[in-house]
Design an enzyme around this catalytic site. Structure first.
Site, mmCIF file in Angstrom:
data_model
loop_
_atom_site.group_PDB
_atom_site.id
_atom_site.type_symbol
_atom_site.label_atom_id
_atom_site.label_comp_id
_atom_site.label_asym_id
_atom_site.label_seq_id
_atom_site.Cartn_x
_atom_site.Cartn_y
_atom_site.Cartn_z
ATOM 1 N N GLY A 273 4.166 3.105 -1.335
ATOM 2 C CA GLY A 273 5.052 3.145 -2.503
ATOM 3 C C GLY A 273 4.368 3.651 -3.749
ATOM 4 O O GLY A 273 4.856 4.568 -4.415
ATOM 5 N N ALA A 274 3.220 3.079 -4.064
ATOM 6 C CA ALA A 274 2.549 3.429 -5.304
ATOM 7 C C ALA A 274 1.157 2.818 -5.300
ATOM 8 O O ALA A 274 0.829 2.022 -4.425
ATOM 9 C CB ALA A 274 3.332 2.898 -6.500
ATOM 10 N N ASN A 277 -4.171 2.460 -9.626
ATOM 11 C CA ASN A 277 -5.416 2.957 -10.221
ATOM 12 C C ASN A 277 -5.461 2.697 -11.723
ATOM 13 O O ASN A 277 -4.480 2.885 -12.429
ATOM 14 C CB ASN A 277 -5.519 4.471 -10.009
ATOM 15 C CG ASN A 277 -5.098 4.879 -8.635
ATOM 16 O OD1 ASN A 277 -5.708 4.474 -7.660
ATOM 17 N ND2 ASN A 277 -4.013 5.640 -8.539
ATOM 18 N N GLU A 310 2.912 -2.441 -10.101
ATOM 19 C CA GLU A 310 1.671 -1.673 -10.305
ATOM 20 C C GLU A 310 1.103 -1.955 -11.687
ATOM 21 O O GLU A 310 -0.104 -2.092 -11.860
ATOM 22 C CB GLU A 310 1.892 -0.165 -10.117
ATOM 23 C CG GLU A 310 2.525 0.246 -8.783
ATOM 24 C CD GLU A 310 1.841 -0.329 -7.557
ATOM 25 O OE1 GLU A 310 0.633 -0.611 -7.616
ATOM 26 O OE2 GLU A 310 2.530 -0.531 -6.529
HETATM 27 N N1 B3K Z 1 -2.472 -1.520 -3.674
HETATM 28 C C1 B3K Z 1 -1.571 -0.512 -3.165
HETATM 29 C C2 B3K Z 1 -1.519 -0.469 -1.689
HETATM 30 C C3 B3K Z 1 -2.636 0.279 -1.094
HETATM 31 C C4 B3K Z 1 -2.419 0.504 0.380
HETATM 32 C C5 B3K Z 1 -3.610 1.139 1.001
HETATM 33 N N2 B3K Z 1 -3.397 1.481 2.387
HETATM 34 C C6 B3K Z 1 -0.200 -0.648 -3.715
HETATM 35 C C7 B3K Z 1 0.178 -2.007 -4.162
HETATM 36 O O1 B3K Z 1 0.232 -2.948 -3.419
HETATM 37 O O2 B3K Z 1 0.419 -2.163 -5.322
HETATM 38 ZN ZN ZN Z 2 0.140 -4.382 -5.033
#
Ligand code: B3K
Ligand code: ZN
Length: 893
Positions: A273-274, A277, A310
């Protein structure tokens, strides 16, 4: 045969021998040969230095698909002696580090254009972009690619100015300018130390929608959402959602944004989905782009929730991160809890709770009961990419919610304050989180570790008994079959907070007067929580009339399966009178499950009379609900899905028979509602201009349910009405709700509407996805064959995860009838798709393969077919480690 993935164990965790305080990266971007130079300031981790020991351990840097051009050492950049390092397929090892502190320079070449895995640096429709969580950074440069190495990043990006005008990375922009030869550069600096998984770079031809946000402490943050040229107007709702989320986090959690800029980029090719970073979120464009003609209400709701999720990671995930990947739930469970609370505050709390519980029951409960079950914090894993599960995310959020329930909002907030204060800038564990919550919240929560460490959904039974003195005793027993099966000696009772209310027969609340031994288990800020923290518990209440009604696990205060001795009349009473909207809905679901299971077992009369009673209980209230709370009305009229029903059946499941019973019961219900269905449909119509407000979304959601029921009751009239809605639709939500209803049928109108949709909207990728998904969800006979034929469609590409998921993800996860077809055709289709995708993109392939997680509960013929298919996959030499991990666990568990 390719090797079984090596399992990694939590108990093997050791802190990093070396830390990297600062890193300067330079990217010289070219589609096929990007050069990445890195200058690392390396230092021995003081925590690992033994007194008197002076031998320096080797420095191991992970690497994958990198071509090493050069490695040098020291400020003066001396070439590194060949005897002082080893280059392997998966690592660069500095065997003889020169000192406790030194500088290392590496230069590697990578090929973004050839990166179909979408992990590391890749190109999406001409845009350079990155995905590093969990282990993508090692595909960009040599690095200790683990979340407990936190570094300050400075990033310089160089690229052709015309082809690649926009250059973005984490943190704040500090410099930019022209170089000779038509290239330009930008430098970004992130002042916050971060692990490599939060690194991001985006570069390309992009257009921005911009705004500013003033933080609670008075700083101005420049906001921008970057999209493909021509699409900026479709980012408006996402931008508004971002500002809403930023304000909410200040108000509810006291969390203020910490950089000068916040950038979001939407790309069409993305594995999930997103991604959160630091300062540069990257999104799958389906969770950014929206206007009334291309997005449905549901899309808008998802955008709002994912933008928030996010953004919230900035504090829960980024400022405080995970010590190792076993702690993934530390950031994900907590952040899902936070985004659920956000949605509950800005939309309807009850409806949000119902939707989340529906998701738990349809996906997480089956996962937790099958061979892919794992604890929210596992003690080992085979492939890190496969840890991003509904269990880690959704059950992880449920655990946080239970602790919130027990503490109450004020004490929970204090606990969170301690967490933020104590661990800011660190990589920590679930234990650290629980300790902070316990300390700030003023209550020992350590027993909740059992929820993190044991797989399986606890079953709770509740029985009542009355004595002659007007006392009611609740007898509660818990048992977790999956945990028992895994390690009987280690299966421990879990702390289960059950919210309780008692009603008299007029529906008036009775005060709770606990007496005796059990009284100390009645707790919580409002004194209405029963804490079941042993295998069995009895709690007695004074002054309870014999005909009082018990409402337990209100708001789904614990993610359990509850079996109670409440009879049909009591449930009908709760369906009418419970003042907890969730439990009102829950009473209806419990009744619906028993009606469908009765029907399945041949007790048709019982099933239908129960449905009559439900219709009778609901009918008088429908017009009022349609006005006052249409979103809730929509929920209360929806029947449990086949996957949820399968959990109740437990073994020897025949999804098709379940589906047929479900349809029969729903059709009977719909016929009982009769003309009120089309009437309600008209009453709910929205006349104002389109807006994705909770009010309007609720009305359209309720319309969708009425139309679907009407189609069940009377296929001919229903399909005619749906076709009319399709033809006169004024926005994508109306178009989609008409097609959803038609797609329940095998009528010519269905085919006609789908063809027309394709004709009108097929050029827009996100709408093409909706079109593909209708085919994937269809329960008609020809479904599987049609899906494979659609892969030949000129608009379909195996390289785009959205296309693949719309067909095969939806098929495996949301079409149990066809996926589990008795002849094995659904299994064969999915396996074929898994193989095809695996060659390009193992992460996405493994996600598709997870549909095989519940094959063991099927009846023997299906089970046999599924096992044959899985074994066929397991024998395939070419399988990736990600898919192999799923297949082997599915077979062995
Ligand atoms: N942290 C990312 C997910 C990453 C998945 C890597 N295979 C999105 C989230 O949960 O916000
Ligand atoms: Zn997350």
């Amino acid at each position: 045969m390719s090797a079984a993935p090596k399992r990694i164990h939590l108990s093997d965790y050791a802190p990093p021998e070396w830390l990297i305080d600062n890193v300067a990266l330079t990217f010289d971007l070219h589609p096929q040969h990007t050069e990445v130079s890195a200058r690392l300031q390396v230092r021995r981790n003081p925590a690992c230095m033994k007194e008197g020991g002076n031998a320096l351990p080797p420095l191991r840097l992970d690497g994958e698909a990198l071509e090493l051009v050069d490695v040098r050492i020291g400020e003066e950049e001396r070439p590194l002696d060949a005897r002082a390092h080893v280059v392997r397929d998966d690592a660069l090892i500095i065997t003889r580090p020169p000192a406790e502190r030194f500088t290392l320079h590496t230069r590697v070449r990578i090929n973004p254009a050839a990166n179909t895995q979408l992990s590391g640096l890749y190109m999406s429709n001409g845009i350079y972009c990155t995905q590093c969580e969990a282990e993508g950074f090692r595909r960009i440069t040599y690095w200790p690619d683990r979340p407990d190495v936190l570094s300050r990043f400075t990033v310089r990006i160089q690229a052709d100015e015309k082809e690649v005008p926009v250059l973005l990375s984490n943190g704040n922009p500090v410099e930019s300018g022209r170089m000779d030869d038509g290239r330009h550069y930008a430098v970004w600096q992130d002042p916050y130390p971060k692990p490599s998984y939060l690194f991001a770079l985006v570069a390309g031809r992009l257009e921005a929608l911009k705004d500013t946000f003033t933080t609670a402490d008075g700083r101005t943050v420049d906001l921008a959402i970057w999209v493909e040229p021509g699409k900026a107007a479709r980012a408006r709702f996402a931008l508004e959602s971002l500002k809403k989320a930023m304000r909410w986090d200040e108000e509810r959690f006291g969390r203020v944004y910490d950089l000068d800029v916040f950038n979001i980029v939407a790309v069409p090719d993305f594995n999930m989905g997103a991604m959160e970073n630091k300062g540069l979120n990257i999104f799958n464009d389906r969770y950014i782009l929206a206007d009334e003609n291309t997005a449905t209400d549901r899309d808008y709701e998802n955008i709002e929730a994912i933008i928030a999720h996010e953004y919230f990671h900035n504090w829960t995930g980024n400022r405080i991160t995970c010590r190792d990947w076993f702690q993934l739930c530390l950031k994900e469970g907590l952040t899902v809890f936070r985004d659920q609370e956000f949605t509950s505050d800005v939309r309807s709390r009850a409806v949000k709770r119902i939707e989340d519980v529906r998701l738990l029951r349809s996906l997480q409960f089956p996962e937790d009961a099958g061979p892919l079950a794992h604890p929210v914090r596992p003690s080992s894993f085979g492939a890190i990419d496969n840890l991003y599960t509904v269990t880690v995310y959704e059950k992880g959020a449920e655990i946080v919610r239970m602790m919130h329930t027990l503490l109450g909002e004020a004490a929970f907030r204090k606990g969170m304050d301690v967490y933020f204060e104590r661990f800011d800038g660190q990589a920590v564990t679930v234990e650290d989180f629980i300790a902070a919550l316990s300390e700030g919240g003023g209550r020992d929560l350590s027993a909740f570790m059992r929820w993190y460490e044991q797989a399986g959904t606890p079953h709770v039974t509740m029985r009542r008994s009355h004595d002659d003195e007007g006392r009611l005793t609740l007898h509660l027993v818990q048992n977790n079959p999956k945990a028992q099966e895994a390690k009987p000696e280690k299966a421990l009772p879990q702390p289960i907070p059950l919210r309780l209310a008692l009603f008299d027969k007029e529906g008036k609340r009775l005060p709770l007067r606990p007496v005796g031994e059990g009284a100390r288990h009645v707790t919580g800020a409002a004194g209405d929580i029963l804490l079941l923290d042993s295998t069995a518990l009895e709690i007695t209440f004074d002054d309870v009339p014999r005909d009082a009604v018990v409402s337990l696990n209100r708001g789904f205060s614990a993610p359990i399966r509850l079996e109670s001795d409440l009879d049909r009349d009591t449930l009908l009473f709760l369906l009418k009178h419970d003042d907890d909207a969730f439990n009102r809905w829950e009473a209806g679901q419990t009744l619906a499950v028993s009606a469908i299971l009765d029907h399945l077992r041949g007790k048709t009369d019982d099933a239908l009379s129960l449905i009559d009673a439900m219709a009778e209980a609901l009918l008088p209230d429908l017009p009022r609900l349609a006005n006052a709370d249409p979103a809730f009305l929509a929920e209360i009229m929806k029947f449990p899905g086949v996957q949820d029903l399968a959990v109740h059946v437990g073994r020897d499941v025949d999804p098709e028979a379940l589906h047929l019973s479900r349809e029969a019961v729903m059709a009977h219900f719909a016929r009982r509602l009769g003309e009120s269905l089309p009437e309600l449909f008209s009453q709910l119509a929205v006349t104002e201009p389109y807006a994705p407000t909770p009010e309007q979304c609720g009305r359209r959601a309720a319309q969708a349910v009425m139309l679907a029921l009407f189609v069940q009751a009377d296929a001919a009239r229903g399909a005619a009405l749906a076709m009319e809605v399709f033809r006169t639709a004024r926005n994508m939500t109306e178009t989609a709700l008409a097609l959803d209803a038609l797609n329940l049928t095998q009528t010519p109108q269905r085919d006609e509407a789908l063809a027309e949709f394709r004709e009108r909207f097929g050029h827009e990728p996100l709408l093409l996805d909706k079109w593909l998904a209708w085919h994937a969800r269809w329960t008609g006979e020809g479904c599987a064959a049609r899906l494979w034929a659609l892969t030949e469609d000129e608009a379909f590409t195996w390289r785009n995860p959205n296309r693949v998921r719309s067909l095969f993800g939806v098929f495996g996860m949301a079409n149990p009838v066809r996926f589990h077809a008795a002849d094995g055709s659904g299994y064969a289709l999915l396996a074929r798709a898994v193989r095809k995708v695996d060659a390009l993109n193992p992460q996405t392939a493994a996600r598709l393969a997870q549909a095989f997680g519940n094959w063991r509960v099927m009846e023997p013929q299906r089970r046999k077919k599924a096992e044959e298919t899985l074994k066929g996959l397991a024998e395939d030499d070419a399988l990736s480690a990600d898919v192999r991990d799923i297949v082997e666990r599915a077979l062995s568990g």
